[in-house]
Write an enzyme that holds these catalytic residues in place. Structure first.
Site, PDB file in Angstrom:
ATOM      1  N   SER A 222      -9.622  32.983 -13.267  1.00 62.33           N
ATOM      2  CA  SER A 222     -10.591  31.923 -13.579  1.00 62.33           C
ATOM      3  C   SER A 222     -10.194  31.075 -14.788  1.00 62.33           C
ATOM      4  O   SER A 222     -10.346  29.844 -14.739  1.00 62.33           O
ATOM      5  CB  SER A 222     -11.978  32.516 -13.788  1.00 62.33           C
ATOM      6  N   LYS A 269     -21.857  42.985 -13.161  1.00 65.07           N
ATOM      7  CA  LYS A 269     -22.651  42.078 -12.317  1.00 65.07           C
ATOM      8  C   LYS A 269     -24.120  42.490 -12.199  1.00 65.07           C
ATOM      9  O   LYS A 269     -24.990  41.635 -12.139  1.00 65.07           O
ATOM     10  CB  LYS A 269     -22.015  41.957 -10.935  1.00 65.07           C
ATOM     11  N   ASP A 306     -20.956  34.922  -5.088  1.00 65.54           N
ATOM     12  CA  ASP A 306     -20.050  35.780  -4.306  1.00 65.54           C
ATOM     13  C   ASP A 306     -20.422  35.765  -2.822  1.00 65.54           C
ATOM     14  O   ASP A 306     -19.553  35.715  -1.952  1.00 65.54           O
ATOM     15  CB  ASP A 306     -20.130  37.233  -4.810  1.00 65.54           C
ATOM     16  N   GLY A 328     -20.045  48.849  -3.137  1.00 60.21           N
ATOM     17  CA  GLY A 328     -20.199  48.499  -4.548  1.00 60.21           C
ATOM     18  C   GLY A 328     -20.792  47.100  -4.711  1.00 60.21           C
ATOM     19  O   GLY A 328     -21.476  46.587  -3.810  1.00 60.21           O
ATOM     20  N   GLY A 329     -20.478  46.476  -5.853  1.00 59.92           N
ATOM     21  CA  GLY A 329     -21.071  45.176  -6.188  1.00 59.92           C
ATOM     22  C   GLY A 329     -20.730  44.080  -5.189  1.00 59.92           C
ATOM     23  O   GLY A 329     -21.629  43.387  -4.685  1.00 59.92           O
TER      24      GLY A 329
END
Ligand code: NAP
Length: 463
Positions: A222, A269, A306, A328-329
């Site tokens: 990023s 998150k 996401d 998971g996330g």
């Protein structure tokens, strides 16, 4: 060289405050609504009445595209920031000042002026409705944010000029931030650049900091992507790594620095939710995690992009039978996206108990990884980290894959994972994690800055 752009809802004082600021800085002042009236020879209520809002917005776009590039103070119409092309023109090498006021003040100010209605609602309800609809867009235009509810235009103008000179944080806060960044794993060249931006003798006090919040965060692409986009769109921001084991510490520094925003990654998150003043509908109620925090006007607003990154590349597979690996996330955002596309989803995870909890939230089936032997899905989505490490193998055997099925590996470093290579070899359609990265980054940049970056631009910058 200066270009100051005032935005905000009707009745927040953009024209009055803008004129005073222009006078004090000895710069020309342009009000886009007045320009529209000049070029058309008609009043704005007349344009709305005779040709409708759409025609007005077209003329507004033309006027905004033709604004001077520098040494000017500009006041824009209340809805200009909603259009992403306007935002490209308004943001370029500019500082955007958002003026806001409470609804009582706006209602009082507006009731004395003839304005074209934007909805069929009574005035107060219209104000509430339009402020709510435009809220996200105003936040994306808030480099400096000033409440004009109880201040005079002259006092608001003084605050703007003071902030233009000092920036939105203090010298002490910048120094504390440097101590924090030194503890992360930023490479020496990037750290030197960040130190120069924060405390260097030629620093610009208006350069805003933002970054990726994670632990680890140093692998993130990023910073390179965002800094290239800032260059391309002329945005006065610098994106860096907020790497620390404690999210508390990251948020403290981000707030002290008046950071523009954070991209949130592992393992924060879910935890990030408790630091927010507001959360959007998808992130809060459904996914329970955020990957984007926008700081604006003293508030931290959380979003999840996401799920959009998973959804977009799969739109053509609406209604498919899907298997999701992981619980998971990212799997949570993926499960939400697949359910949103009306897919029949089975979630398989190493820890089947975790798969069960996630499956029950989104009305999916579940099981352990071994249960894939009994399934023949149209689509497999990998939301485990398997494939990230050089010695990782594919989570699947060749028997799990067949020609024509689609495999979407959310792992994006490296782009060609063992799973992607295996799926290609067996004639499957493949989607790499880069596609998710591109889509989620595009949506995130839009939330931060109101600019709709073409997918191809992001793809080229992350290649
Ligand atoms: P997470 O919350 O830690 O979840 C990891 C999941 O993978 C868990 O379900 C875990 O199972 C499972 N898992 C971990 N190691 C495994 C192994 N060796 N074998 C089988 N299953 C294993 O991580 P996350 O935040 O969801 O991220 C998952 C991956 O998504 C990341 O590693 C990254 O590559 C990718 N990602 C991609 C993008 C993009 O833009 N493309 C963005 C973010 C993340 P247990 O429950 O049994 O522990």
């Amino acid at each position: 060289m200066r270009r100051i752009v005032f935005t905000g809802f009707r009745g927040t004082g953009k024209t009055e405050v803008g004129k005073i600021v222009a006078g004090k800085l000895n710069l020309p002042f342009i009000d886009t609504d007045s320009q529209i009236e000049q070029v058309t020879g008609r009043s704005i209520p007349d344009i709305f009445h005779e040709e409708g809002e759409e025609r007005f917005r077209t003329i507004e776009r033309q006027v905004i595209a033709g604004l001077p590039a520098q040494d000017v103070v500009i006041s824009t119409g209340g809805g200009a920031v909603v259009n992403p092309v306007n935002m490209v023109h308004l943001r370029r090498k500019s500082v955007m000042v958002l003026l806001y006021a409470d609804i009582d003040t706006i209602e009082k100010r507006m009731s004395s002026k003839p304005r074209p209605p934007l909805t069929g609602l009574p005035l107060r309800e219209e104000i509430a409705e339009m402020m709510d609809r435009r809220r996200q867009h105003y936040h994306a235009a808030a480099d400096i944010c000033i409440d004009t509810s109880i201040t005079t235009p002259a006092a608001a103008a003084d605050t703007v000029i003071r902030t233009l000179n000092t920036g939105t944080t203090t010298e002490d806060n910048r120094k504390v931030a440097i101590a924090f960044f030194r503890t992360g794993r930023i490479n020496p060249v990037a750290l030197k650049k960040l130190c120069d931006i924060l405390t260097g003798k030629d620093r610009d006090p208006l350069t805003r900091i933002m970054g990726v919040a994670g632990y680890p965060a140093a692998h993130s692409r990023s910073p390179a992507l965002y800094n290239a986009l800032f260059e391309k769109y002329g945005i006065n921001c610098h994106y860096t790594f907020f790497e620390d084991p404690e999210l508390d510490e990251i948020i403290r520094v981000a707030r002290q620095l008046d950071a523009r925003g954070l991209s949130v990654t592992i393992p924060f998150k879910q935890d990030a939710m408790k630091y927010l003043d507001e959360v959007d509908e998808h992130a809060a109620r459904q996914i329970g995690a955020v990957n984007t925090v926008v700081f604006a006007c003293g508030s931290a607003i959380g979003y999840n992009t996401d799920w959009l990154g998973v959804r977009k590349p799969l739109i053509s597979l609406k209604g498919s039978d899907a298997v999701l690996l992981g619980a998971g996330g990212v799997a949570t955002a993926a499960a939400y996206a697949l359910a949103d596309l009306d897919m029949k989803v089975t979630i398989l995870n190493r820890n089947a108990g975790r798969a069960k909890i996630l499956a029950e939230r989104f009305g999916c089936s579940y099981g352990g990884l071994g249960d894939l032997d009994q399934l023949r899905p149209d689509l497999i989505v990998n939301a485990t980290p398997l494939g990230m490490n050089p010695d990782d193998h594919s989570p699947l055997t060749d028997d799990h894959l067949r020609e024509g099925m689609t495999v979407f590996d959310l792992v994006y470093t490296p782009p060609e994972t063992p799973l992607i290579l295996q799926a290609r070899r067996l004639g499957c359609k493949t989607i790499t994690g880069i596609e998710m990265f591109v889509e989620q980054a595009k949506e995130q940049f839009y939330l931060f800055f109101g600019i709709d970056v073409p997918e191809q631009t992001i793809r080229e910058l992350v290649a």
